[in-house]
Motif scaffolding. Structure first.
Motif, mmCIF file in Angstrom:
data_model
loop_
_atom_site.group_PDB
_atom_site.id
_atom_site.type_symbol
_atom_site.label_atom_id
_atom_site.label_comp_id
_atom_site.label_asym_id
_atom_site.label_seq_id
_atom_site.Cartn_x
_atom_site.Cartn_y
_atom_site.Cartn_z
ATOM 1 N N CYS A 1 0.861 -1.177 0.000
ATOM 2 C CA CYS A 1 0.000 0.000 0.000
ATOM 3 C C CYS A 1 0.899 1.230 0.000
ATOM 4 N N ALA A 2 0.678 2.129 -0.942
ATOM 5 C CA ALA A 2 1.469 3.340 -1.048
ATOM 6 C C ALA A 2 0.515 4.544 -1.071
ATOM 7 N N TYR A 3 1.000 5.686 -1.520
ATOM 8 C CA TYR A 3 0.161 6.883 -1.586
ATOM 9 C C TYR A 3 0.734 7.828 -2.626
ATOM 10 N N VAL A 4 -0.121 8.714 -3.148
ATOM 11 C CA VAL A 4 0.324 9.770 -4.050
ATOM 12 C C VAL A 4 0.590 11.006 -3.199
ATOM 13 N N PRO A 5 1.835 11.490 -3.133
ATOM 14 C CA PRO A 5 2.123 12.640 -2.280
ATOM 15 C C PRO A 5 1.315 13.869 -2.687
ATOM 16 N N VAL A 6 0.910 14.632 -1.681
ATOM 17 C CA VAL A 6 0.175 15.875 -1.891
ATOM 18 C C VAL A 6 1.002 17.018 -1.313
ATOM 19 N N GLY A 7 1.163 18.088 -2.064
ATOM 20 C CA GLY A 7 1.868 19.259 -1.560
ATOM 21 C C GLY A 7 3.310 18.942 -1.183
ATOM 22 N N GLU B 1 5.569 4.263 -9.941
ATOM 23 C CA GLU B 1 5.993 3.626 -11.187
ATOM 24 C C GLU B 1 7.163 2.681 -10.953
ATOM 25 N N ASP B 2 8.101 3.109 -10.103
ATOM 26 C CA ASP B 2 9.247 2.250 -9.815
ATOM 27 C C ASP B 2 8.804 0.950 -9.148
ATOM 28 N N LEU B 3 7.846 1.053 -8.231
ATOM 29 C CA LEU B 3 7.333 -0.142 -7.569
ATOM 30 C C LEU B 3 6.627 -1.057 -8.564
ATOM 31 N N ARG B 4 5.801 -0.468 -9.409
ATOM 32 C CA ARG B 4 5.026 -1.264 -10.373
ATOM 33 C C ARG B 4 5.938 -1.950 -11.366
ATOM 34 N N THR B 5 6.906 -1.208 -11.919
ATOM 35 C CA THR B 5 7.775 -1.803 -12.926
ATOM 36 C C THR B 5 8.726 -2.836 -12.319
ATOM 37 N N ALA B 6 8.939 -2.729 -10.996
ATOM 38 C CA ALA B 6 9.759 -3.739 -10.319
ATOM 39 C C ALA B 6 8.976 -5.011 -10.021
ATOM 40 N N GLY B 7 7.679 -5.000 -10.340
ATOM 41 C CA GLY B 7 6.878 -6.210 -10.190
ATOM 42 C C GLY B 7 6.009 -6.269 -8.957
ATOM 43 N N TYR B 8 5.964 -5.190 -8.184
ATOM 44 C CA TYR B 8 5.124 -5.189 -6.992
ATOM 45 C C TYR B 8 3.689 -4.802 -7.348
ATOM 46 N N ARG B 9 2.751 -5.387 -6.648
ATOM 47 C CA ARG B 9 1.355 -4.969 -6.758
ATOM 48 C C ARG B 9 1.176 -3.773 -5.825
ATOM 49 N N VAL B 10 0.704 -2.657 -6.376
ATOM 50 C CA VAL B 10 0.625 -1.395 -5.630
ATOM 51 C C VAL B 10 -0.839 -1.018 -5.424
ATOM 52 N N LEU B 11 -1.234 -0.839 -4.175
ATOM 53 C CA LEU B 11 -2.575 -0.383 -3.831
ATOM 54 C C LEU B 11 -2.503 1.051 -3.319
ATOM 55 N N LEU B 12 -3.488 1.858 -3.736
ATOM 56 C CA LEU B 12 -3.532 3.260 -3.329
ATOM 57 C C LEU B 12 -4.847 3.565 -2.620
ATOM 58 N N PRO B 13 -4.824 4.542 -1.717
ATOM 59 C CA PRO B 13 -6.023 4.843 -0.926
ATOM 60 C C PRO B 13 -7.030 5.711 -1.673
ATOM 61 N N ILE B 14 -8.277 5.547 -1.277
ATOM 62 C CA ILE B 14 -9.394 6.371 -1.755
ATOM 63 C C ILE B 14 -10.121 6.897 -0.522
#
Length: 226
Positions: free
Chosen positions: A82-88, A98-111
């Motif tokens: 689980c990661a996040y998109v930085p704000v501010g 992108e680095d996590l995804r291209t390295a083969g990890y499954r990335v979940l983000l919060p809503i």
């Protein structure tokens, strides 16, 4: 950046209770506590200091954070994060996703769902993000529900500060406070802060969900408590 781990090559799992999940730390961290008493004092001071950080420093810190977390995850058998998109001024960058995804990890983000625990969805690339409330970018894929955080081996948690006991100071909205109790018991909860935001002691409550590690640009992943 070299990441020093006490259990290199180990799988994130129940064995983490017996072994540190990052390097250990014994020296004094910061004197910010001499200036701040209440959570409001801490938030005001930390936000002011973040706004003063030059863009060149932010960029260098973001690159170091990427290297640190990728090195640590590679050593600990993480598959879903689980990661996040930085704000501010938050530490980190979209490039980390992108680095996590291209390295083969499954990335979940919060809503964000009003005052409820965070929902989660998979990040599949920049096109899978859309603008949302609070200035956020959120994933548009199928929602996994608040319990989606329980699928992660590691949870990267934004913070204003983290102390040596694992106490985390957020912005006060409580989204992660409501969500982290649903993380898997063996998941590594990793607070991400700037170097000076890893502090000796923060105001905390007994019911706070403690971080199990902290990630800083120059310190890499540090096991908590220390």
């Amino acid at each position: 950046m070299a990441v020093r781990n006490a259990a290199a090559g180990g799988r994130v799992g129940l064995s983490m209770a017996a072994e540190p999940i990052g390097r250990t730390y014994s020296e004094a961290v910061t004197s910010l506590g001499d200036l701040c008493q209440s959570k409001a004092d801490w938030r005001r001071t930390l936000l002011e200091r973040r706004r003063a950080v030059p863009e060149t420093t932010r960029s260098a810190d973001s690159s170091a954070l990427c290297a640190g977390v990728l090195g640590w995850m590679g050593d600990h058998g993480v598959r879903t994060v689980c990661a996040y998109v930085p704000v501010g001024d938050e530490p980190g960058s979209p490039q980390l996703l992108e680095d996590l995804r291209t390295a083969g990890y499954r990335v979940l983000l919060p809503i964000v769902v009003r005052r409820s625990p965070l929902d989660w969805a998979e990040y599949t690339g920049p096109d899978s993000l859309a603008p949302a409330g609070y200035g956020l970018l959120e994933p548009v894929g199928d929602r996994l529900g608040p319990e989606g955080v329980g699928q992660a081996d590691a949870v990267l948690v934004p913070a204003l500060a983290v102390d040596r006991r694992g106490v985390r100071l957020g912005r006060g909205a409580g989204f992660y406070d409501r969500s982290l109790p649903m993380a898997a018991p063996e998941a590594a909860l990793i607070g991400i802060v700037r170097d000076e935001e890893f502090v000796d002691e923060l105001p905390g409550e007994d019911h706070d969900v403690r971080m199990r590690a902290v990630l800083t640009p120059h310190g890499g992943v540090t096991s908590l408590p220390v």
